[in-house]
Design a protein around this motif. Structure first.
Motif, PDB file in Angstrom:
ATOM      1  N   ALA A  16      -6.055   0.920   3.385  1.00  0.00           N
ATOM      2  CA  ALA A  16      -5.538   1.895   4.340  1.00  0.00           C
ATOM      3  C   ALA A  16      -6.638   2.861   4.765  1.00  0.00           C
ATOM      4  N   VAL A  17      -7.517   3.208   3.826  1.00  0.00           N
ATOM      5  CA  VAL A  17      -8.639   4.083   4.161  1.00  0.00           C
ATOM      6  C   VAL A  17      -9.550   3.402   5.174  1.00  0.00           C
ATOM      7  N   ASP A  82       2.123   5.540  -6.828  1.00  0.00           N
ATOM      8  CA  ASP A  82       0.798   4.937  -6.723  1.00  0.00           C
ATOM      9  C   ASP A  82       0.001   5.832  -5.788  1.00  0.00           C
ATOM     10  N   LEU A  83      -0.772   6.747  -6.358  1.00  0.00           N
ATOM     11  CA  LEU A  83      -1.429   7.785  -5.575  1.00  0.00           C
ATOM     12  C   LEU A  83      -2.354   7.197  -4.509  1.00  0.00           C
ATOM     13  N   THR A  84      -3.204   6.242  -4.888  1.00  0.00           N
ATOM     14  CA  THR A  84      -4.178   5.705  -3.949  1.00  0.00           C
ATOM     15  C   THR A  84      -3.490   5.056  -2.758  1.00  0.00           C
ATOM     16  N   GLN A  85      -2.472   4.272  -3.033  1.00  0.00           N
ATOM     17  CA  GLN A  85      -1.765   3.582  -1.961  1.00  0.00           C
ATOM     18  C   GLN A  85      -1.013   4.564  -1.065  1.00  0.00           C
ATOM     19  N   GLN A  86      -0.274   5.483  -1.677  1.00  0.00           N
ATOM     20  CA  GLN A  86       0.507   6.435  -0.890  1.00  0.00           C
ATOM     21  C   GLN A  86      -0.382   7.368  -0.087  1.00  0.00           C
ATOM     22  N   LEU A  87      -1.470   7.825  -0.696  1.00  0.00           N
ATOM     23  CA  LEU A  87      -2.368   8.728   0.005  1.00  0.00           C
ATOM     24  C   LEU A  87      -3.074   8.007   1.148  1.00  0.00           C
ATOM     25  N   GLY A  88      -3.534   6.787   0.881  1.00  0.00           N
ATOM     26  CA  GLY A  88      -4.203   6.022   1.926  1.00  0.00           C
ATOM     27  C   GLY A  88      -3.302   5.792   3.127  1.00  0.00           C
ATOM     28  N   GLN A  89      -2.045   5.467   2.856  1.00  0.00           N
ATOM     29  CA  GLN A  89      -1.099   5.226   3.940  1.00  0.00           C
ATOM     30  C   GLN A  89      -0.800   6.511   4.704  1.00  0.00           C
ATOM     31  N   ALA A  90      -0.670   7.620   3.992  1.00  0.00           N
ATOM     32  CA  ALA A  90      -0.379   8.899   4.649  1.00  0.00           C
ATOM     33  C   ALA A  90      -1.545   9.339   5.531  1.00  0.00           C
ATOM     34  N   LEU A  91      -2.761   9.154   5.027  1.00  0.00           N
ATOM     35  CA  LEU A  91      -3.932   9.515   5.819  1.00  0.00           C
ATOM     36  C   LEU A  91      -4.054   8.619   7.052  1.00  0.00           C
ATOM     37  N   THR A  95      -0.203  11.668   8.686  1.00  0.00           N
ATOM     38  CA  THR A  95       0.742  12.636   8.116  1.00  0.00           C
ATOM     39  C   THR A  95       0.415  12.892   6.643  1.00  0.00           C
ATOM     40  N   PRO A  96      -0.793  13.346   6.350  1.00  0.00           N
ATOM     41  CA  PRO A  96      -1.184  13.522   4.950  1.00  0.00           C
ATOM     42  C   PRO A  96      -0.543  14.756   4.328  1.00  0.00           C
ATOM     43  N   PRO A  97      -0.403  14.762   3.003  1.00  0.00           N
ATOM     44  CA  PRO A  97      -0.018  16.000   2.324  1.00  0.00           C
ATOM     45  C   PRO A  97      -1.135  17.026   2.517  1.00  0.00           C
TER      46      PRO A  97
END
Length: 416
Positions: A16-17, A82-91, A95-97
């Motif tokens: 995702a990144v 799953d932090l890496t997956q969720q964060l990558g998708q949000a970025l 719509t990132p945290p």
């Protein structure tokens, strides 16, 4: 799986990144247009963490609630599955945290595409963070984010098995030669001397102890194929082939801490996370922690850390930075240390930490000579290939392993 080892689920997140990287080439995460401007009124921060369990989740939620109550803002802490997956998708989705954990091993991937706000030196007394941690989260000369906490490697010794082998405190190894000598004595008594993790996250410490490492300080050049690194891998290979060290899988264990806890090895090399694991799974085990033996070029260890990332697209950057400042105060870091066993990233809290946890002093001391993870983007597959080579080190050629890394890393680092 061993603690502080990057999970293979990270692949999805880093994919995702890669997608957001191509998007960043056009619009850029550093865009300061109106849609990223701070909203008026109180902020409503969204915070995404990779929690180790209920204790960590509660500790961060309590700290966030305290900050919110005193600042007039709100802060919602969400533990990721799953932090890496969720964060990558949000970025990638835009719509990132506002604030999130960033692992050192993935930091450069996010920084290189402009997903992170480079706020690090806006934190009060940012020079108080250990220099090795500052270096880990510096990209293109900018300190991007504040180190949350950290871990280092040290040597754990099973004191009962140590005595059974006829060894005393005077035999605790402080050099490679001494490590070899005591390992030979232990093996002669029919015991396995050392349980050693089979990846760069453990074996890499020997490279540092011999004055080597995998990449240049700026992370832009591969530096694996050197005499220093070759000698380090040859030393480890000799330990493996002579039975002085064994990988966890050779000891029917998932990681070195398990092998150590079950008494299958007299020594192991792990980080301070081993304390909680042993308390939970092997509460009667008697052991002590000492510094890793120095190599020909001196002391060396590895550090593992995360930072508090702030999204470049957050609408509440000022409040997010204020939140991070509260989370990284010495007082709050000690509260986290007591709640979940992490070590403060601020040097000024080091003495307070070792007073509270004197047995952990070797871990804190290691910050002075620790090497952080490879600090470069697009290196995930290169590092996995290196680990595959190290897992076959006993029957492999150290020179080829290092040459392959440099070749693969050069291709990755040279790409756009």
């Amino acid at each position: 799986m061993a603690p502080r080892t990057i999970t293979r689920a990270a692949v999805a997140g880093l994919a995702a990144v890669a997608l957001l990287g191509s998007a960043a080439c056009g619009s850029g995460f550093d865009d300061s247009s109106g849609d990223t401007a701070q909203s008026s009124g109180p902020a409503s921060l969204q915070i995404l963490i990779g929690s180790s369990g209920e204790a960590e989740t509660k500790a961060v939620q309590d700290a966030a609630a305290k900050w919110a109550g005193s600042s007039g803002n709100t802060a919602t802490v969400t533990p990721a599955q799953d932090l890496t997956q969720q964060l990558g998708q949000a970025l990638a989705g835009g719509t990132p945290p506002d604030v999130f954990y960033v692992d050192a091993a993935q930091f450069a991937d996010y920084a290189s595409v402009g997903a992170l706000e480079p706020y690090g030196d806006k934190i009060n007394n940012s020079g108080d963070f250990y220099e090795s941690l500052r270096a880990t989260f510096t990209y293109d000369g900018k300190l991007y984010c504040a180190p949350k906490d950290f871990s280092t490697l040290a040597l754990q010794i099973n004191t009962d098995l140590w005595a059974k082998a006829g060894l005393t405190d005077a035999d605790v190894p402080t050099t490679w030669d001494q490590l070899t000598t005591v390992a030979q004595k232990i093996k002669a008594k029919g015991q396995v001397p050392l349980a050693l993790g089979d990846t760069r996250d453990r074996i890499g410490a020997f490279m540092v102890q011999n004055g080597g490492w995998l990449t240049s300080k700026d992370g832009k050049q591969p530096t694996a194929d050197t005499p220093e690194n070759l000698a380090a891998l040859q030393y480890v290979k000799t330990m493996l082939t002579t039975g002085l060290a064994k990988y966890p899988k050779q000891l029917d264990a998932g990681w070195s801490g398990e092998a150590f806890g079950k008494g299958k090895a007299v020594m192991t090399i792990e980080g301070n996370w081993i304390k909680g694991a042993l308390q939970n799974d092997f509460p009667t085990l008697k052991y002590k922690v000492v510094a890793l033996p120095a190599g020909p070029k001196g002391q060396g260890t590895l550090s593992f850390t995360q930072c508090w990332g702030v999204a470049a697209k957050s609408k509440y950057k000022d409040q997010a930075i204020t939140f991070v400042e509260a989370m990284t105060s010495g007082e709050q870091q000690m509260a986290f240390a007591k709640a979940i066993g992490v070590m403060p990233s601020r040097q000024s809290a080091g003495e307070q930490y070792t007073s509270a946890f004197p047995a952990d002093k070797p871990f804190i001391d290691g910050a002075a000579y620790a090497q952080g993870p490879v600090n470069a983007p697009k290196m995930d597959s290169v590092l996995k290939d290196l680990d595959t080579g190290l897992q076959g080190l006993a029957n492999g050629d150290p020179k080829t392993i290092l040459q392959n890394f440099d070749k693969n890393a050069k291709a990755a680092l040279g790409g756009s």
